[in-house]
Write a protein that holds these residues in place. Structure first.
Motif, PDB file in Angstrom:
ATOM      1  N   VAL A 193      38.220  42.972  39.668  1.00 24.94           N
ATOM      2  CA  VAL A 193      36.954  42.274  39.937  1.00 24.94           C
ATOM      3  C   VAL A 193      37.165  40.881  40.537  1.00 24.94           C
ATOM      4  O   VAL A 193      38.082  40.149  40.157  1.00 24.94           O
ATOM      5  N   ASN A 194      36.275  40.543  41.429  1.00 25.51           N
ATOM      6  CA  ASN A 194      36.227  39.218  42.052  1.00 25.51           C
ATOM      7  C   ASN A 194      35.973  38.122  41.003  1.00 25.51           C
ATOM      8  O   ASN A 194      35.196  38.317  40.071  1.00 25.51           O
ATOM      9  N   VAL A 195      36.643  36.990  41.198  1.00 25.21           N
ATOM     10  CA  VAL A 195      36.381  35.850  40.290  1.00 25.21           C
ATOM     11  C   VAL A 195      35.901  34.613  41.049  1.00 25.21           C
ATOM     12  O   VAL A 195      35.670  33.570  40.453  1.00 25.21           O
ATOM     13  N   GLY A 196      35.745  34.749  42.379  1.00 22.60           N
ATOM     14  CA  GLY A 196      35.356  33.585  43.180  1.00 22.60           C
ATOM     15  C   GLY A 196      33.958  33.062  42.858  1.00 22.60           C
ATOM     16  O   GLY A 196      33.636  31.905  43.146  1.00 22.60           O
ATOM     17  N   VAL A 231      39.995  30.388  40.785  1.00 23.13           N
ATOM     18  CA  VAL A 231      39.692  30.490  42.221  1.00 23.13           C
ATOM     19  C   VAL A 231      38.175  30.345  42.386  1.00 23.13           C
ATOM     20  O   VAL A 231      37.415  30.830  41.556  1.00 23.13           O
ATOM     21  N   GLU A 232      37.767  29.696  43.450  1.00 22.32           N
ATOM     22  CA  GLU A 232      36.332  29.426  43.623  1.00 22.32           C
ATOM     23  C   GLU A 232      35.939  29.676  45.080  1.00 22.32           C
ATOM     24  O   GLU A 232      36.593  29.169  45.985  1.00 22.32           O
ATOM     25  N   ALA A 282      42.902  29.880  45.987  1.00 26.84           N
ATOM     26  CA  ALA A 282      43.378  31.282  46.055  1.00 26.84           C
ATOM     27  C   ALA A 282      44.808  31.378  46.567  1.00 26.84           C
ATOM     28  O   ALA A 282      45.595  32.182  46.066  1.00 26.84           O
ATOM     29  N   ALA A 283      45.153  30.574  47.549  1.00 29.18           N
ATOM     30  CA  ALA A 283      46.462  30.726  48.204  1.00 29.18           C
ATOM     31  C   ALA A 283      47.619  30.553  47.237  1.00 29.18           C
ATOM     32  O   ALA A 283      48.683  31.132  47.431  1.00 29.18           O
ATOM     33  N   LYS A 284      47.406  29.776  46.163  1.00 27.95           N
ATOM     34  CA  LYS A 284      48.502  29.562  45.208  1.00 27.95           C
ATOM     35  C   LYS A 284      48.300  30.343  43.915  1.00 27.95           C
ATOM     36  O   LYS A 284      49.048  30.162  42.948  1.00 27.95           O
ATOM     37  N   ILE A 331      34.717  40.801  48.163  1.00 26.23           N
ATOM     38  CA  ILE A 331      36.046  41.414  48.348  1.00 26.23           C
ATOM     39  C   ILE A 331      37.021  40.384  48.921  1.00 26.23           C
ATOM     40  O   ILE A 331      38.201  40.361  48.550  1.00 26.23           O
ATOM     41  N   GLY A 332      36.524  39.499  49.783  1.00 25.19           N
ATOM     42  CA  GLY A 332      37.387  38.472  50.408  1.00 25.19           C
ATOM     43  C   GLY A 332      38.204  37.669  49.408  1.00 25.19           C
ATOM     44  O   GLY A 332      39.423  37.502  49.586  1.00 25.19           O
ATOM     45  N   PRO A 333      37.596  37.178  48.311  1.00 30.11           N
ATOM     46  CA  PRO A 333      38.384  36.398  47.346  1.00 30.11           C
ATOM     47  C   PRO A 333      39.464  37.238  46.659  1.00 30.11           C
ATOM     48  O   PRO A 333      40.507  36.718  46.273  1.00 30.11           O
ATOM     49  N   ILE A 334      39.230  38.546  46.521  1.00 31.44           N
ATOM     50  CA  ILE A 334      40.256  39.430  45.931  1.00 31.44           C
ATOM     51  C   ILE A 334      41.424  39.536  46.912  1.00 31.44           C
ATOM     52  O   ILE A 334      42.597  39.401  46.538  1.00 31.44           O
ATOM     53  N   LEU A 335      41.097  39.730  48.195  1.00 32.55           N
ATOM     54  CA  LEU A 335      42.139  39.886  49.224  1.00 32.55           C
ATOM     55  C   LEU A 335      42.901  38.584  49.450  1.00 32.55           C
ATOM     56  O   LEU A 335      44.029  38.601  49.947  1.00 32.55           O
ATOM     57  N   ALA A 336      42.269  37.456  49.098  1.00 32.22           N
ATOM     58  CA  ALA A 336      42.907  36.154  49.336  1.00 32.22           C
ATOM     59  C   ALA A 336      43.984  35.837  48.300  1.00 32.22           C
ATOM     60  O   ALA A 336      44.773  34.905  48.486  1.00 32.22           O
TER      61      ALA A 336
END
Ligand code: FO1
Length: 309
Positions: free
Chosen positions: A34-37, A138-139, A172-174, A202-207
């Motif tokens: 699940v996304n957390v952004g 992550v946000e 997200a990157a780290k 989905i983007g924040p999951i892929l990030a």
């Protein structure tokens, strides 16, 4: 295949219907990443809207017309807080509030979001695994009219009216994927990208580092259900965010965004004319009615997705 290991990548309101359908047909072998952004600190409490929507959906207590919160909830806390002069643009129902208090108490004692989500699922006797993509904060942030804000502030407080120029996945990157995330993708028989906002759900999951790679390496078929019909998102601000990211608002645009790992894209019947172009970018088209108006529709679509696994 009975007992097929299915891993779904999910946001909240757009995804819960399909997740519920998949749960009905494959209870104990379903994992939902699940996304957390969208997670947000509100009144000192950590609110995880997408996790809660999935958990409440599987527990049968989701407020279905709204797609978030607990059904038949009351809002006395909210009213009282407003009378104290506090901002209450993000509505927290009284029963929903208990989840946020419970989660925040555990976070303060050192538990991770994964551990807390697992405990929440146990409380509701949910057999599927529901796992946050990462345990880090992550946000998803929206850059609109040169002002940057949390996704919830853009969508709920300001009602999505600003002109969006960019979406950022802050921290997200780290971030590290949460335990079991990469394994759930790598060891699945089928990976399903739910019909969710590609950019904000989905983007924040892929990030999160490692997730895209795991998706392109898995031996499982990776399929997505289009969240767009024609040029219209089934719900939410997907169109606004896709335009801001210079992605065509169409099932083809979504497929191109997922192209590095996507095997198949499920299109709505009215988009069947896109099939040759989908094939042309190396994604196999599958065509069905993707709209889920009832529990029967949720199961029908879930069965359609798992047919040849
Ligand atoms: N969405 C709204 O449009 N207004 C709200 O006041 C609101 C409150 C809220 C509280 C808890 C929760 O879990 C979700 C809530 N949502 C609300 C939904 C949320 O903003 C988004 O729809 C999701 O983050 C997108 O998946």
């Amino acid at each position: 295949m009975k007992g097929a290991r299915i891993t779904a990548l999910a946001g909240g309101t757009g995804s819960v219907k399909l997740v519920r359908g998949l749960y009905t047909i494959n209870r104990s072998t379903l994992t939902v990443i699940v996304n957390v952004g969208d997670n947000v600190w509100m009144h000192g409490l950590y609110v995880c809207p997408d996790i809660d929507t999935i958990v409440y959906g599987l527990a049968g207590i989701l407020d279905q017309p709204r797609g978030w919160g607990v059904k038949d909830d009351t809002f006395n806390f909210q009213k009282q807080l407003a009378s104290l002069g506090e901002e209450t643009w993000f509505q927290l129902g009284d029963r929903d509030l208990a989840t946020h208090v419970w989660r925040t108490m555990r976070l303060r004692k050192g538990a991770t979001v994964s551990e807390i989500t697992k405990a929440l699922c146990e409380r509701f006797s949910i057999e599927a695994k529901v796992i946050p993509v990462t345990n880090e904060f992550v946000e998803t942030r929206v850059v609109a009219d040169h002002e940057e804000m949390h996704l919830q502030e853009f969508w709920v407080k300001r009602r999505g009216r600003d002109t969006v120029t960019r979406i950022k996945y802050f921290r997200a990157a780290k971030a590290q994927p949460a335990p079991e995330v990469l394994d759930a993708i790598g060891s699945a028989d089928l990976v399903i990208i739910c019909p969710a906002n590609p950019i904000s759900s989905i983007g924040p999951i892929l990030a999160v580092p490692g997730v895209r790679r795991a998706l392109s390496r898995t031996s499982a078929k990776v399929l997505a259900v289009s969240p767009i019909i024609g040029s219209n998102p089934v719900s939410g601000p997907a169109g606004t965010f896709m335009k801001a990211m210079k992605i065509e608002v169409s099932p083809l645009g979504v497929a191109l965004f997922y192209r590095s790992f996507l095997d198949e894209m499920v299109l709505h019947i009215s988009d069947r004319n896109l099939a040759p172009r989908m094939t042309g970018i190396g994604v196999k088209p599958k065509i069905t009615d993707v709209l889920m108006r009832s529990a029967e529709d949720e199961i029908r679509l879930a069965k359609f997705l798992v047919t040849d696994v």
